[in-house]
Design an enzyme around this catalytic site. Structure first.
Site, short mmCIF file in Angstrom:
data_model
loop_
_atom_site.label_atom_id
_atom_site.label_comp_id
_atom_site.label_asym_id
_atom_site.label_seq_id
_atom_site.Cartn_x
_atom_site.Cartn_y
_atom_site.Cartn_z
CB SER A 1 11.07 0.78 -7.15
OG SER A 1 10.01 1.04 -6.23
CG ASP A 2 9.34 -5.62 -5.94
OD1 ASP A 2 8.27 -5.32 -5.39
OD2 ASP A 2 9.68 -6.80 -6.15
CD1 TRP A 3 4.61 -2.16 -2.07
CD2 TRP A 3 5.17 -2.32 -4.22
NE1 TRP A 3 3.56 -1.67 -2.83
CE2 TRP A 3 3.87 -1.75 -4.14
CE3 TRP A 3 5.73 -2.48 -5.49
CZ2 TRP A 3 3.14 -1.38 -5.27
CZ3 TRP A 3 5.00 -2.10 -6.61
CH2 TRP A 3 3.73 -1.57 -6.49
#
Ligand code: NOJ
Length: 739
Positions: free
Chosen positions: A223-225
């Site tokens: 995932s992105d953060w």
């Protein structure tokens, strides 16, 4: 992948241990951007992930030119070398995964991260991006293709829904990622945004359907953060790894005793508070700022554990994620295999001088000479006035997760002072320094800049009038997390350029910008040099170019006269979106494809860039080849072209030979771009040299995507135009293709 070893490990891992492998944690040393603690019991070591595309974001590192500068080199070999260098620095800092490159296509010229992406064209993005990936991977580090997919604006990026046709996805937005997979990229980062109604971190059709099944990707999808929303949807949707999987408090805990104590005490858990205590005051800071909510976090912790226990997510689904993560460990040689032995023996030292030189070479080669009345190159004996609000600082990069602390910097003033033989190179700001915004800025952080000695507009104009040549250095300010609010240069810089140009006809403008900017003065100055964000070697590279090194750069994006000329402008639906939906109504007509369709003259077209040499094109020959017997291999070459390029000047120069395909009319109701980049080659030619340049056009470059029939090559006449930009074709030939 050594499946046997991975199977054996999987059989030994407890469910809790498996969960430890799919959820990021804060790096106890506070240096990695993302961290997996591993499983000590089974000799699975920790894994460090670090930002990002412009350099390694951990202590000091080489601040390479922005990704768009690399795009402007049109040179995959150079991108490969940058990838290798980044890998060496990643390893030297003790990390394993580099969170780069950014492969989103530049759809919005004012996009906050335009500088972090390669271009507005899928083929250029694919070729340079794949080479970058190849370089990072060859250096023993995992590359991460991000942000998959349609993360084409920063405005509301955390929630916005990109409503985009399958054709535009296939023809424009997906190819860069597919090329990365073909280059064997180890990881793919799901974007924050939604695509056609689903968050990318849960987008089963794109993550499982396209990425894994169609393209055969077997690496890790992260995932992105804080880009996750629902444990079950993400687990079922194809996400392997939740990042950072921790609250902001935990993330910063390694840096603060108070925060560490808070994390240990777990007050929210004790009081059974959801959302947790810390979130309540923080929440206010995170509304509408383009940042994802760092709550909820830990979805691949307890929530996923419960979902597996309750049978909502099959154990096999969790196992598959763990298999992908262990596969990454294995590729990195961290499971004790052969690459591990090799990489343990490999030197961890970095040739920092060599990397600075590489940064300088890329900055020079990515510099685009947009206009020149002959004032450039400089002879060496002219007196110079350097004007510009920030000309005494290197423009290291834009704001956000790509920020790098450089090993050293060379500003334009320093670079030119070092090179010019005239004893005095004067410097005047002219107007107030432009902010280098960052999403990490805290209120008041621009104060020092605002207090800096007052600039003197008249003194700048007087200095310009007195010098033989004036170099005006202008810049924009861009950061991840927000788009620029206009294409105009900020802070009175246009007025400054106008006044300086009036005072001195030999005025050279150096534009350091994240992407295209308005250049209302372009016709009134002697030369315009576009250097993007040139990185730590900024001034050194600039001096190279101004004093005669041939600028090898060509525009990777169209420079329009104004924002309104771009295909995304004119309707809020298209940009910035309505009710959190942004409609990609322009379809495949992004960048030059849209300018061509609309008959709008750009200020400088895609592919444009002058040289100090003088190139002539001749003898274009095309041969139709049918290597796959009319089969489905879209990457098989379908046309072999050769063209003769001669350097008529008596100095060496670098030419980017560009081949565009003009397709026949498509069936009724289907519009195709008038011309599309099909192949290119960056070649250095000595003065007087003449060379035959081969260009291979893959079948994909002729095809269009039909939602029913898939990739389709229409029968008819295809013209191949080879030349110096998308609007400067020099030679042309055509070929008739039957079905
Ligand atoms: C958010 C950014 O979108 C991404 O590019 C970056 O790698 C992560 N934050 C980690 O900093």
């Amino acid at each position: 992948m050594r499946d046997g070893r991975i199977d054996a490990l999987l059989a030994e891992l407890t469910r809790d241990e498996k969960l430890r492998l799919v959820r990021g944690r804060p790096d106890p040393e506070g240096r990695a951007t993302g961290y997996l603690p591993g499983v000590e019991r089974l000799d699975i070591p920790p894994l460090g992930l670090v930002d990002g595309p412009l350099g390694v974001r951990d202590r000091e590192a080489t601040a390479f030119p922005a990704t768009i500068t690399l795009g402007a080199t049109w040179d995959p070999d150079l991108a490969h070398r940058v990838g290798r260098a980044l890998a060496a620095e990643t390893r030297a800092r003790g990390h394993d995964v580099l969170l780069a490159p950014g492969l989103n296509v530049v759809r919005v010229p004012t996009g906050g991260r335009t500088f972090e992406y390669l271009s507005e064209d899928p083929r250029l993005t694919s070729a340079v991006g794949a080479a970058y990936v190849g370089g990072v991977e060859a250096g023993g580090v995992a590359a991460t293709a991000k942000h998959f997919v349609a993360n084409n604006q920063e405005h509301r990026r955390d929630v916005v829904d990109a409503v985009v046709s399958e054709r535009a996805l296939r023809e424009v937005y997906l190819p860069g990622f597919r090329a990365a997979v073909e280059a064997d990229v180890s990881a793919v980062m799901a974007a924050y945004n939604r695509v056609n109604g689903h968050y990318m971190s849960e987008h089963r059709p794109l993550l499982e359907g396209v990425l894994r099944e169609e393209w055969g990707f077997d690496g890790v999808v992260t995932s992105d953060w804080w880009g996750t929303h629902d444990a079950v949807a993400a687990a079922e949707g194809g996400l392997d790894l939740e990042m950072p999987g921790a609250s902001v408090v935990e993330l910063f805990a390694p840096h603060s005793r108070v925060l560490r104590a808070m994390v240990r005490l777990r007050p929210s858990d004790r009081l059974d508070l959801d959302p947790p205590l810390f979130w309540r005051p923080v929440q206010r800071l995170f509304t509408d700022d383009g940042q994802p909510d760092p709550y909820p976090f830990d979805l691949f912790g307890d929530p996923l554990r419960r979902a597996v226990a309750d049978g909502l997510v099959a154990e096999a689904t969790l196992d598959r994620k763990v298999r992908h993560v262990l596969g990454l460990y294995d590729r990195l040689g961290k499971l004790g295999g052969p690459r591990g032995e090799r990489s343990r023996g490999a030197p961890r030292t970095v040739d920092w001088e060599g990397h600075h030189d590489l940064a300088r070479e890329v900055a020079r080669r990515g510099t685009v000479l947009l206009a020149n009345d002959g004032t450039l190159p400089l002879g060496g004996n002219e007196s110079l006035a350097v004007v510009g609000p920030n000309a005494d600082e290197a423009k290291v990069g834009g704001g956000g997760s790509s920020e790098v602390t450089p090993t050293r910097t060379v500003s334009p003033v320093e670079g030119l002072r070092e090179r010019a033989s005239a004893p005095n190179v004067g410097f005047e700001r002219g107007v107030k320094p432009v902010a280098n915004p960052s999403m990490f800025d805290v209120p008041g952080s621009g104060l020092r800049r605002r207090l800096r000695s007052g600039p003197d507009f008249d003194a700048a104009v007087a200095a310009a009038a007195a010098a033989d040549v004036t170099v005006v250095v202008v810049q924009d300010g861009a950061t991840e997390g927000e788009d620029r609010d206009s294409m105009a240069l900020p802070g009175g810089q246009d007025r400054l350029v106008g006044a300086v140009a009036e005072a001195n006809p030999r005025t050279v403008v150096v534009c350091r910008s994240s992407g295209p900017v308005e250049m209302p003065w372009a016709d009134d100055v002697a030369a315009v040099v576009q250097t993007w964000y040139p990185g730590q070697a900024d001034g050194a590279a600039l001096a190279d170019v101004l004093y005669g090194a041939d600028p090898g750069g060509r525009l990777p994006v169209t420079v329009g006269r104004r924002f309104e000329d771009y295909p995304v402008a004119g309707d809020e639906r298209r940009y910035p979106g309505e009710h959190e939906h942004v409609h990609y109504d322009e379809g495949v007509f992004v960048g030059y494809r849209g300018f061509d369709r609309d008959g709008v003259a750009p200020r400088f077209p895609f592919g444009h860039g002058l040289s100090y040499a003088d190139f002539e094109y001749d003898d274009l020959a095309i041969e139709h080849i049918d290597t796959d017997g009319g089969g489905d291999d879209l990457d098989a070459p379908v046309l072999d072209a050769t063209v003769t390029v001669a350097n008529r000047a008596d100095r060496p120069g670098r030419e980017v030979v560009q081949a565009y395909v003009e397709p026949p009319a498509a069936p009724a109701g289907i519009d195709r771009p008038r011309r599309e980049l099909a192949a290119f080659e960056s070649v250095g030619l000595d003065g007087g040299e003449r060379r035959t340049v081969p260009l291979s056009v893959p079948k994909r470059a002729l095809a269009r995507y039909d939602p029913r029939d898939g990739w389709t090559v229409d029968a008819g006449e295809y013209a191949v135009v080879v030349g110096r930009s998308s609007r400067d074709g020099r030679v042309r030939a055509s070929v008739e293709l039957s079905k």
